[in-house]
Write a protein that holds these residues in place. Structure first.
Motif, PDB file in Angstrom:
ATOM      1  N   ALA A  83      14.780  -6.839 -43.201  1.00  0.00           N
ATOM      2  CA  ALA A  83      15.437  -5.590 -42.820  1.00  0.00           C
ATOM      3  C   ALA A  83      16.141  -5.703 -41.473  1.00  0.00           C
ATOM      4  O   ALA A  83      15.581  -6.207 -40.500  1.00  0.00           O
ATOM      5  N   ILE A  84      17.374  -5.218 -41.432  1.00  0.00           N
ATOM      6  CA  ILE A  84      18.149  -5.101 -40.202  1.00  0.00           C
ATOM      7  C   ILE A  84      18.403  -3.616 -39.986  1.00  0.00           C
ATOM      8  O   ILE A  84      19.105  -2.970 -40.774  1.00  0.00           O
ATOM      9  N   VAL A  85      17.829  -3.052 -38.939  1.00  0.00           N
ATOM     10  CA  VAL A  85      17.877  -1.613 -38.704  1.00  0.00           C
ATOM     11  C   VAL A  85      18.963  -1.302 -37.672  1.00  0.00           C
ATOM     12  O   VAL A  85      18.989  -1.883 -36.584  1.00  0.00           O
ATOM     13  N   VAL A  86      19.843  -0.367 -38.024  1.00  0.00           N
ATOM     14  CA  VAL A  86      20.994  -0.042 -37.184  1.00  0.00           C
ATOM     15  C   VAL A  86      21.065   1.468 -36.989  1.00  0.00           C
ATOM     16  O   VAL A  86      20.915   2.236 -37.942  1.00  0.00           O
ATOM     17  N   GLY A  87      21.309   1.875 -35.741  1.00  0.00           N
ATOM     18  CA  GLY A  87      21.446   3.294 -35.439  1.00  0.00           C
ATOM     19  C   GLY A  87      22.882   3.768 -35.561  1.00  0.00           C
ATOM     20  O   GLY A  87      23.652   3.280 -36.388  1.00  0.00           O
ATOM     21  N   ASN A 161      27.632   4.601 -45.019  1.00  0.00           N
ATOM     22  CA  ASN A 161      26.315   4.837 -45.623  1.00  0.00           C
ATOM     23  C   ASN A 161      26.097   4.009 -46.886  1.00  0.00           C
ATOM     24  O   ASN A 161      24.960   3.708 -47.243  1.00  0.00           O
ATOM     25  N   THR A 162      27.165   3.636 -47.559  1.00  0.00           N
ATOM     26  CA  THR A 162      27.010   2.835 -48.779  1.00  0.00           C
ATOM     27  C   THR A 162      26.508   1.427 -48.487  1.00  0.00           C
ATOM     28  O   THR A 162      26.067   0.728 -49.401  1.00  0.00           O
ATOM     29  N   ASP A 163      26.569   1.001 -47.232  1.00  0.00           N
ATOM     30  CA  ASP A 163      26.070  -0.333 -46.869  1.00  0.00           C
ATOM     31  C   ASP A 163      24.549  -0.385 -46.795  1.00  0.00           C
ATOM     32  O   ASP A 163      23.955  -1.460 -46.839  1.00  0.00           O
ATOM     33  N   ALA A 164      23.916   0.771 -46.656  1.00  0.00           N
ATOM     34  CA  ALA A 164      22.462   0.807 -46.480  1.00  0.00           C
ATOM     35  C   ALA A 164      21.735   0.402 -47.758  1.00  0.00           C
ATOM     36  O   ALA A 164      22.079   0.846 -48.852  1.00  0.00           O
ATOM     37  N   GLY A 165      20.741  -0.439 -47.609  1.00  0.00           N
ATOM     38  CA  GLY A 165      19.922  -0.850 -48.746  1.00  0.00           C
ATOM     39  C   GLY A 165      20.568  -1.896 -49.617  1.00  0.00           C
ATOM     40  O   GLY A 165      19.923  -2.464 -50.503  1.00  0.00           O
ATOM     41  N   ALA A 166      21.857  -2.169 -49.392  1.00  0.00           N
ATOM     42  CA  ALA A 166      22.537  -3.168 -50.210  1.00  0.00           C
ATOM     43  C   ALA A 166      22.009  -4.560 -49.904  1.00  0.00           C
ATOM     44  O   ALA A 166      21.502  -4.822 -48.814  1.00  0.00           O
ATOM     45  N   HIS A 167      22.131  -5.437 -50.871  1.00  0.00           N
ATOM     46  CA  HIS A 167      21.686  -6.812 -50.712  1.00  0.00           C
ATOM     47  C   HIS A 167      22.763  -7.599 -49.985  1.00  0.00           C
ATOM     48  O   HIS A 167      23.865  -7.790 -50.486  1.00  0.00           O
ATOM     49  N   TRP A 168      22.450  -8.073 -48.790  1.00  0.00           N
ATOM     50  CA  TRP A 168      23.357  -8.897 -48.004  1.00  0.00           C
ATOM     51  C   TRP A 168      22.810 -10.319 -47.946  1.00  0.00           C
ATOM     52  O   TRP A 168      21.614 -10.528 -47.731  1.00  0.00           O
ATOM     53  N   GLY A 230       7.718  19.485 -37.647  1.00  0.00           N
ATOM     54  CA  GLY A 230       8.388  18.242 -37.253  1.00  0.00           C
ATOM     55  C   GLY A 230       9.708  18.106 -37.968  1.00  0.00           C
ATOM     56  O   GLY A 230      10.171  19.026 -38.667  1.00  0.00           O
ATOM     57  N   ALA A 231      10.331  16.930 -37.806  1.00  0.00           N
ATOM     58  CA  ALA A 231      11.614  16.668 -38.466  1.00  0.00           C
ATOM     59  C   ALA A 231      11.768  15.176 -38.704  1.00  0.00           C
ATOM     60  O   ALA A 231      11.432  14.352 -37.851  1.00  0.00           O
ATOM     61  N   LEU A 232      12.300  14.849 -39.883  1.00  0.00           N
ATOM     62  CA  LEU A 232      12.613  13.467 -40.240  1.00  0.00           C
ATOM     63  C   LEU A 232      14.134  13.348 -40.285  1.00  0.00           C
ATOM     64  O   LEU A 232      14.796  14.033 -41.070  1.00  0.00           O
ATOM     65  N   THR A 233      14.687  12.516 -39.430  1.00  0.00           N
ATOM     66  CA  THR A 233      16.134  12.313 -39.398  1.00  0.00           C
ATOM     67  C   THR A 233      16.444  10.819 -39.472  1.00  0.00           C
ATOM     68  O   THR A 233      15.594   9.971 -39.227  1.00  0.00           O
ATOM     69  N   ARG A 234      17.682  10.504 -39.819  1.00  0.00           N
ATOM     70  CA  ARG A 234      18.110   9.105 -39.864  1.00  0.00           C
ATOM     71  C   ARG A 234      19.592   9.002 -39.538  1.00  0.00           C
ATOM     72  O   ARG A 234      20.329   9.995 -39.585  1.00  0.00           O
ATOM     73  N   ALA A 235      20.005   7.796 -39.189  1.00  0.00           N
ATOM     74  CA  ALA A 235      21.395   7.562 -38.802  1.00  0.00           C
ATOM     75  C   ALA A 235      22.334   7.797 -39.979  1.00  0.00           C
ATOM     76  O   ALA A 235      22.073   7.347 -41.091  1.00  0.00           O
ATOM     77  N   ASN A 236      23.417   8.505 -39.701  1.00  0.00           N
ATOM     78  CA  ASN A 236      24.488   8.678 -40.683  1.00  0.00           C
ATOM     79  C   ASN A 236      25.665   7.833 -40.207  1.00  0.00           C
ATOM     80  O   ASN A 236      26.290   8.137 -39.184  1.00  0.00           O
ATOM     81  N   LYS A 241      26.192  10.334 -36.430  1.00  0.00           N
ATOM     82  CA  LYS A 241      25.203  11.258 -35.884  1.00  0.00           C
ATOM     83  C   LYS A 241      23.912  11.110 -36.680  1.00  0.00           C
ATOM     84  O   LYS A 241      23.880  10.468 -37.727  1.00  0.00           O
ATOM     85  N   TYR A 242      22.836  11.730 -36.178  1.00  0.00           N
ATOM     86  CA  TYR A 242      21.578  11.756 -36.921  1.00  0.00           C
ATOM     87  C   TYR A 242      21.506  13.046 -37.732  1.00  0.00           C
ATOM     88  O   TYR A 242      21.880  14.117 -37.252  1.00  0.00           O
TER      89      TYR A 242
END
Length: 313
Positions: A83-87, A161-168, A230-236, A241-242
């Motif tokens: 996993a490569i995590v990007v904000g 957003n379409t890049d997320a989860g894709a197989h690289w 609480g709140a669950l947010t993620r990078a868009n 923005k989150y």
């Protein structure tokens, strides 16, 4: 740096076609120069578009680069983590390293030797992620060099957003220009040596996640009801923005103030709302810390909120 299909997926053959996308030697060590070196190495090895299985070929004629007597080994990308995590803002530098074993026709420490590792998405869109600079190689012997560098990912310019989860998939490449200027129409491409290896890593890009928690009232009477929000947010990566991660299961945890760790069992599961918000209630029995724990998905990493302390009186 991201290179899209317009450059990276173009099939070329022979010196004239190679010169069509050549950059001056002075620029061969920037991101565009990396893309060119990658394309030369890939085509010398396979003669096919990116993403297809490489096969060894000899030069078709004296105007084509040749395949170096060289190998890549001890390859590590992102410290061998998938996993490569990007904000949303900061450029992420994905480190890599490899050992380059070569013959006398290559000098990995030369100014016109360009090598590196890139990532390409396993779809037909011809998208590549490169570093801003080539790998830096240090000679360990006359035939072995240790090389390291980074793939530099700027979410504001290179991701959607379409890049997320894709197989690289990672691929290693090297091009030894051996004194030939790639922007010179009279360059002798037969003196340019290349090396290429596909499928050196398998990675997934993930959208950075955040999780908050607040338990109230503080303090609370023993046996009283706590409300935990609480709140669950993620990078868009489209808006930079989150935003709330909606309709996701999030676990509620509690640890007594006398304990240093949270139990492995969860108190309950709370589903995030249409805005990513969380809310539930629980009976207060002991003083301690309350938190939410999101276990993650293929597009979004797991995250734990910082525990909120509540004293029970």
């Amino acid at each position: 740096m991201r290179i899209r299909a317009t450059l990276a997926a173009t099939t070329v053959s022979g010196a004239l076609a190679l010169a069509a996308f050549a950059v001056p030697a002075a620029q061969a060590t920037d991101g565009t120069g990396l893309a060119q070196a990658h394309k030369l190495a890939q085509q010398a090895a396979s003669g096919h578009q990116s993403g297809m299985q490489a096969r060894s070929l000899t030069a078709a004629d004296s105007g084509d680069p040749y395949v170096l007597n060289a190998t890549f080994s001890n390859i590590k990308v992102n410290s061998s983590k998938s996993a490569i995590v990007v904000g949303t803002t900061n450029t992420v530098h994905v480190s890599y390293s490899f050992t380059f074993t070569h013959g006398s026709d290559a000098d990995p420490t030369a100014d016109d030797f360009v090598s590196g590792i890139d990532l390409y998405r396993n779809t037909d869109d011809g998208n590549f992620l490169f570093g801003d600079l080539p790998a830096t190689c240090t000679a360990a012997s006359s035939t072995v060099a240790n090389c390291k560098g980074s793939i530099d990912i700027n979410p504001q310019e290179e991701l959607t957003n379409t890049d997320a989860g894709a197989h690289w998939t990672g691929e290693a490449f090297a091009t030894a220009y051996n004194g030939q200027d790639p922007s010179d129409p009279n360059a002798d491409w037969s003196k340019v040596g290349t090396a290429y290896q596909d499928a050196v890593s398998s990675n997934a890009l993930q959208r950075y996640s955040k999780l908050t928690v607040n338990a109230s009232p503080e303090p609370v009477k023993k046996g009283g009801t706590l409300t935990i929000t609480g709140a669950l947010t993620r990078a868009n990566w489209d808006t930079h923005k989150y935003a709330g991660y909606t309709v996701q299961p999030v676990k509620l945890q509690f640890r007594k103030s006398s304990s240093s760790s949270y139990p492995t069992t969860y108190l309950k599961t709370v589903t995030s709302s249409s805005t990513g918000s969380l809310k539930t209630t629980y009976t207060a029995t002991y003083s301690g810390y309350w938190r939410y724990h999101f276990l993650g998905t293929s597009t979004t990493p797991a995250v734990k909120a910082t525990g909120d302390y509540v004293a029970v009186q």
